[in-house]
Scaffold this active site. Structure first.
Site, PDB file in Angstrom:
ATOM      1  N   ASP A  10       0.869  -1.172   0.000  1.00  0.00           N
ATOM      2  CA  ASP A  10       0.000   0.000   0.000  1.00  0.00           C
ATOM      3  C   ASP A  10       0.920   1.242   0.000  1.00  0.00           C
ATOM      4  OD1 ASP A  10      -2.271   1.744   0.569  1.00  0.00           O
ATOM      5  OD2 ASP A  10      -1.480   1.813   2.619  1.00  0.00           O
ATOM      6  N   ASP A  12      -0.309   5.098   0.936  1.00  0.00           N
ATOM      7  CA  ASP A  12      -0.617   6.092   1.980  1.00  0.00           C
ATOM      8  C   ASP A  12      -0.666   5.432   3.349  1.00  0.00           C
ATOM      9  OD1 ASP A  12      -0.947   8.454   0.335  1.00  0.00           O
ATOM     10  OD2 ASP A  12      -2.634   7.359  -0.532  1.00  0.00           O
TER      11      ASP A  12
HETATM   12  C1  XBP Z   1      -5.486   6.055   0.576  1.00  0.00           C
HETATM   13  C2  XBP Z   1      -6.596   6.933   0.263  1.00  0.00           C
HETATM   14  C3  XBP Z   1      -6.424   8.026  -0.676  1.00  0.00           C
HETATM   15  C4  XBP Z   1      -5.770   9.261  -0.244  1.00  0.00           C
HETATM   16  C5  XBP Z   1      -6.024  10.358  -1.261  1.00  0.00           C
HETATM   17  O1  XBP Z   1      -5.965   4.781   0.978  1.00  0.00           O
HETATM   18  O2  XBP Z   1      -7.693   6.743   0.720  1.00  0.00           O
HETATM   19  O3  XBP Z   1      -7.692   8.397  -1.030  1.00  0.00           O
HETATM   20  O4  XBP Z   1      -6.298   9.648   1.012  1.00  0.00           O
HETATM   21  O5  XBP Z   1      -5.726  10.002  -2.541  1.00  0.00           O
HETATM   22  P1  XBP Z   1      -5.038   3.513   0.917  1.00  0.00           P
HETATM   23  P2  XBP Z   1      -6.540  10.644  -3.782  1.00  0.00           P
HETATM   24  O6  XBP Z   1      -3.773   3.849   1.650  1.00  0.00           O
HETATM   25  O7  XBP Z   1      -5.819   2.479   1.683  1.00  0.00           O
HETATM   26  O8  XBP Z   1      -4.829   3.124  -0.518  1.00  0.00           O
HETATM   27  O9  XBP Z   1      -7.025  11.992  -3.358  1.00  0.00           O
HETATM   28  O10 XBP Z   1      -5.539  10.712  -4.894  1.00  0.00           O
HETATM   29  O11 XBP Z   1      -7.696   9.730  -4.102  1.00  0.00           O
HETATM   30 MG    MG Z   2      -2.991   3.067   3.488  1.00  0.00          MG
END
Ligand code: XBP
Ligand code: MG
Length: 259
Positions: A10, A12
């Protein structure tokens, strides 16, 4: 018996702790640019994180917190515009050296690459955000280390649906039983498990420490660095100071004894 062939990360919260001080201020800057007086505080953003995906998150904010708001045009178009601007702010922030990779990330990526274990990404975030984050890392060409980058709107359903991990597996050409997934959130755990990725490590991030990670093989505070060991919150580090490849191979064997 091919054993462990790939790690699927993953982004973020996992590669970098991007939500609180990266995505959140980028959303707020986009709102300000549009002349909107919306501002997502740290606690409010934590609540909104239950919805993955930036556009989906704005839509949910409107539904929950601004039911009286009537946009000038269509709300779909407003959300698209706000999100485009948010991505610009986020990418600029990353180019400015915004958010560092988390402890142990580069160490584990290097170890896997040196051992011929393939690398992939499965994330909800927009692809440009991934490139910008990796381009700012202290390892030139890091993006090219990943055989597969599955990101953003390329699947019909975002996490917690399994689609993005299924896409990463399909693009790797591997079954779930050949891989370990590394996540930071409950939505990510549900997504990975839904795709059959039962060898699953969670590195909790600033918003996710109280979440339910049932089904994960191991939950740690960080992947750990020499001199900065990982601490297990669930599962067993088996005497390893860091989440290293030997530990991942052991967790993988336990999850998939026949693989
Ligand atoms: C990450 C997210 C993303 C970011 C924003 O989730 O939910 O939406 O917050 O990205 P994960 P965008 O780590 O579970 O993949 O604004 O580009 O959508
Ligand atoms: Mg995440």
């Amino acid at each position: 018996m091919a054993g462990l062939e790939a790690l699927i990360f993953d982004v973020d919260g996992t590669l970098a702790d991007t939500e609180r001080d990266g995505h959140r201020p980028a959303f707020n800057a986009a709102f300000a640019d549009a002349g909107l007086d919306w501002s997502w505080s740290v606690p409010l953003y934590g609540e909104l994180l239950s919805v993955t995906g930036g556009k989906e998150r704005i839509r949910e904010f409107l539904r929950r917190h601004k039911p009286e708001f009537i946009p000038e045009g269509s709300s779909d178009e407003l959300i698209r515009q706000l999100h485009r601007r948010k991505t610009e702010h986020y990418v600029a922030m990353m180019r400015g050296g915004g958010i560092p990779l988390r402890p142990g990330v580069l160490r584990l990526l290097r170890e896997a690459r040196d051992a011929g274990v393939r690398l992939a990404i499965a994330t909800t975030t927009t692809p440009e955000n991934v490139s910008a984050l990796l381009a700012a890392a202290p390892e030139p060409g890091l993006m090219d280390w990943f055989d597969v980058v599955a990101a953003g709107d390329v699947v019909p359903h975002k996490k917690p649906a399994p689609d993005i991990f299924e896409l990463a597996l399909a693009e790797l050409g591997l079954p779930a039983s050949a891989c370990v997934a590394i996540e930071d959130s409950d939505n990510g755990v549900r997504s990975a498990l839904g795709a059959g990725l039962e060898a699953l490590v969670v590195t909790v991030s600033s918003y996710t420490s109280g979440q339910d990670f049932t089904g994960a093989s191991l939950v740690v505070d960080t992947l750990g660095e020499p001199g900065q060991p990982a601490a297990a919150m669930a599962g067993d580090l088996r005497g390893h100071a860091c989440v290293d490849l030997a530990l991942l191979r052991a967790l993988h064997r336990e999850a998939f004894p026949g693989a």
